[in-house]
Design an enzyme around this catalytic site. Structure first.
Site, short mmCIF file in Angstrom:
data_model
loop_
_atom_site.label_atom_id
_atom_site.label_comp_id
_atom_site.label_asym_id
_atom_site.label_seq_id
_atom_site.Cartn_x
_atom_site.Cartn_y
_atom_site.Cartn_z
N GLY A 10 0.80 -1.22 0.00
CA GLY A 10 0.00 0.00 0.00
C GLY A 10 0.83 1.27 0.00
N ALA A 81 1.65 1.92 8.92
CA ALA A 81 0.95 0.63 9.11
C ALA A 81 -0.52 0.87 9.46
CB ALA A 81 1.64 -0.18 10.20
N THR A 84 -7.91 -2.54 8.98
CA THR A 84 -9.30 -2.14 9.09
C THR A 84 -10.19 -3.35 8.83
OG1 THR A 84 -10.92 -0.45 8.43
CG2 THR A 84 -9.68 -1.51 6.67
N GLN A 142 -16.61 1.44 9.39
CA GLN A 142 -15.18 1.41 9.69
C GLN A 142 -14.93 2.14 11.02
OE1 GLN A 142 -11.97 1.36 6.65
NE2 GLN A 142 -13.47 2.40 5.38
N TYR A 145 -11.27 1.88 12.54
CA TYR A 145 -10.28 2.59 11.72
C TYR A 145 -10.46 4.10 11.86
CZ TYR A 145 -7.75 4.13 7.55
OH TYR A 145 -6.88 4.76 6.68
#
Length: 320
Positions: A10, A81, A84, A142, A145
């Site tokens: 990512g 880092a 989720t 979410q 997250y």
């Protein structure tokens, strides 16, 4: 010498590429040994890789010291880092919620603590925390997250005040990202009826990496990436209740792709997903934009809030 926590996939993976291109040697922390080995095979002595769960404060401290011993003084530390899950809060149990917060929020706390312990003796260094537009305006499904990204803002602001008070020359930056095409949508735990996707507009990981490099170069306090982040930040300030109602519907649907979710797919919550290599990109390259607005958040606030009295004054002149 730089360190990227969460550097094998990512945004973190794109940041590693950007740092290497800028001449840095890079220490990379991540859970997955296989992806770490692949990066070491690719970049040889330019990188130093160590497996580490960033949610474990002792492990991060130990790993940071090992990297500095191997490569020399660390001048840059990037916390990228994250974990989720796409799930109604009621279905995400305490262990799942805690795991996400431990990686996404406490991972940045642990990385920052370690970086400071290594940089303070030299009174110099750049620490960059990777944030999100969701740190200003949360979305449904979410919760863990979004809570973590909100917490990163509070933690970073508090610590920055302490550094200023102590006269430290170490800078602490946050880069607030829009929806980025990363593998998280392919391997995050999912309880939605459709497979998850980044909410449009979608941008490439390289755009995020360029913003992080800007923070490293200039020591900028906070950077907004993409107009969608500006809309979330200022929209929530102006009309939070209206956004609650809008996102109750649109915010849920924007995170769903057209593909059905059969359920039971492998995820990376408890361990790295072995299906993917050290990739920066996810499955949405066909719509990901390489360029987007990247602004100093302080300048954006000044333009928005400073512009209101100016416009009012000019309107008054025109009416008069």
């Amino acid at each position: 010498m730089a360190v990227v926590a969460g550097g094998t996939a990512g945004v973190g993976r794109a940041i590693v590429d950007a740092l290497l291109a800028d001449g840095y040697r890079v220490g990379i922390l991540a859970r997955g040994q296989t992806r770490l080995d692949a990066l070491r095979d690719t970049f040889a002595d330019a990188v130093f890789t160590l497996p580490c769960d960033v949610g474990d404060a002792t492990a991060v401290q130990r790993t940071g010291a090992a990297i500095e011993e191997a490569l020399g003084p660390i001048s840059v530390w990037v916390n990228a880092a994250m974990l989720t899950s796409f799930s109604p809060f009621a279905l995400a149990g305490p262990d799942e919620f805690d795991r996400i917060v431990r990686a996404t929020f406490l991972g940045q706390v642990n990385g920052t603590r370690t970086a400071l312990s290594l940089m303070e003796g030299r009174n110099s260094g750049r620490i960059v925390n990777v944030g999100s537009g969701l740190s200003y305006r949360a979305v449904p499904y979410q919760a863990a997250y979004c809570a973590s990204k909100h917490a990163i803002n509070g933690f970073t602001d508090a610590l920055r005040c302490e550094l200023i008070r102590s006269g430290s020359d170490i800078t602490l930056s946050v880069v607030q990202l829009p929806a980025i095409n990363t593998p998280q949508f392919d391997w995050a735990r999912n309880r939605l009826s459709k497979q998850p996707r980044p909410a449009a507009p979608v941008f490439t990981p390289e755009l995020a990496a360029r913003a992080v490099m800007r923070a490293i170069r200039d020591g900028t306090r906070e950077i907004f990436v993409g107009r969608s982040v500006l809309k979330m930040a200022f929209g929530h300030f102006v009309a939070p209740g209206w956004l609650d109602r809008k996102l109750a519907d649109a915010g849920a649907e924007m995170q769903k792709s057209w593909q059905d979710e059969p359920g039971g797919r492998p995820d990376n919550l408890d361990a790295p997903d072995p299906r993917r290599g050290p990739d920066a990109h996810g499955s949405y390259d066909d719509e990901a934009q390489e360029r987007g607005l990247t602004v100093d958040a302080a300048h954006a606030r000044l333009a928005v809030f400073g512009g209101v009295p100016v416009i009012t004054f000019l309107l008054g002149l025109a009416i008069g």
